[in-house]
Design a protein around this motif. Structure first.
Motif, mmCIF file in Angstrom:
data_model
loop_
_atom_site.group_PDB
_atom_site.id
_atom_site.type_symbol
_atom_site.label_atom_id
_atom_site.label_comp_id
_atom_site.label_asym_id
_atom_site.label_seq_id
_atom_site.Cartn_x
_atom_site.Cartn_y
_atom_site.Cartn_z
ATOM 1 N N LYS A 73 78.673 14.155 89.683
ATOM 2 C CA LYS A 73 79.891 14.076 90.340
ATOM 3 C C LYS A 73 79.796 13.372 91.764
ATOM 4 O O LYS A 73 78.850 13.200 92.202
ATOM 5 C CB LYS A 73 80.730 15.428 90.556
ATOM 6 N N ASP A 104 78.340 14.875 94.544
ATOM 7 C CA ASP A 104 76.802 14.994 94.550
ATOM 8 C C ASP A 104 76.027 13.537 94.932
ATOM 9 O O ASP A 104 75.079 13.580 95.347
ATOM 10 C CB ASP A 104 76.407 15.481 93.188
ATOM 11 N N GLY A 112 83.184 19.149 96.536
ATOM 12 C CA GLY A 112 84.016 18.775 95.475
ATOM 13 C C GLY A 112 85.427 19.466 95.793
ATOM 14 O O GLY A 112 86.208 19.646 95.092
ATOM 15 N N GLU A 172 89.207 15.347 97.457
ATOM 16 C CA GLU A 172 88.863 13.831 97.010
ATOM 17 C C GLU A 172 89.305 12.817 97.887
ATOM 18 O O GLU A 172 90.274 12.927 98.675
ATOM 19 C CB GLU A 172 89.553 13.641 95.731
ATOM 20 N N ASP A 201 81.787 10.019 86.541
ATOM 21 C CA ASP A 201 81.228 11.151 86.473
ATOM 22 C C ASP A 201 80.069 10.789 85.207
ATOM 23 O O ASP A 201 80.167 10.292 84.115
ATOM 24 C CB ASP A 201 82.059 12.420 85.842
ATOM 25 N N ASP A 250 74.520 15.330 84.803
ATOM 26 C CA ASP A 250 73.587 15.586 85.729
ATOM 27 C C ASP A 250 72.337 15.190 85.749
ATOM 28 O O ASP A 250 71.819 14.196 84.698
ATOM 29 C CB ASP A 250 73.440 17.121 86.135
#
Length: 116
Positions: free
Chosen positions: A2, A5, A38, A41, A64, A67
């Protein structure tokens, strides 16, 4: 992975604290923390500025992705060892077993989390 991250990963890659990144973006440290967790935004202007700062595409920041499972161990290992001094120390990483590589990846992630 995301946006938050990716932002944390880029910030760490460039050895920036949240405060230092906030200063470069003319934002508060709290905003950087919220982006990374998160809970907030960024607007399109901020995303564009981040993409230019880290020389990545807006698409990369916003898309997105799964992971770390999407990365091979070699790719993840290389991305974590982006510091030239570290690369010299591990110049023969291709010869390591996947188990050894994963242990090093886990250690580096642990140390980065301690530094945040």
């Amino acid at each position: 992975m995301k946006f938050g991250d990716k932002l944390r990963s880029l910030r760490n890659k460039y050895n920036l604290t949240q405060t230092e990144l906030a200063e470069k973006l003319n934002l508060s440290k709290a905003n950087i923390s919220k982006y990374e967790s998160g809970n907030l935004e960024p607007n399109i202007q901020t995303i564009t500025t981040i993409s230019k700062l880290f020389n990545v595409s807006v698409d990369y920041l916003l898309k997105d992705e799964p992971d770390d499972e999407s990365l091979t161990i070699d790719e993840e290992f290389q991305s974590l060892l982006s510091d030239p001094k570290t690369l010299v120390a591990f110049k023969d990483f291709q010869n390591l077993t996947d188990t050894d590589k994963q242990e090093i990846i886990n250690f580096i992630k642990f140390k980065k989390q301690q530094n945040n």
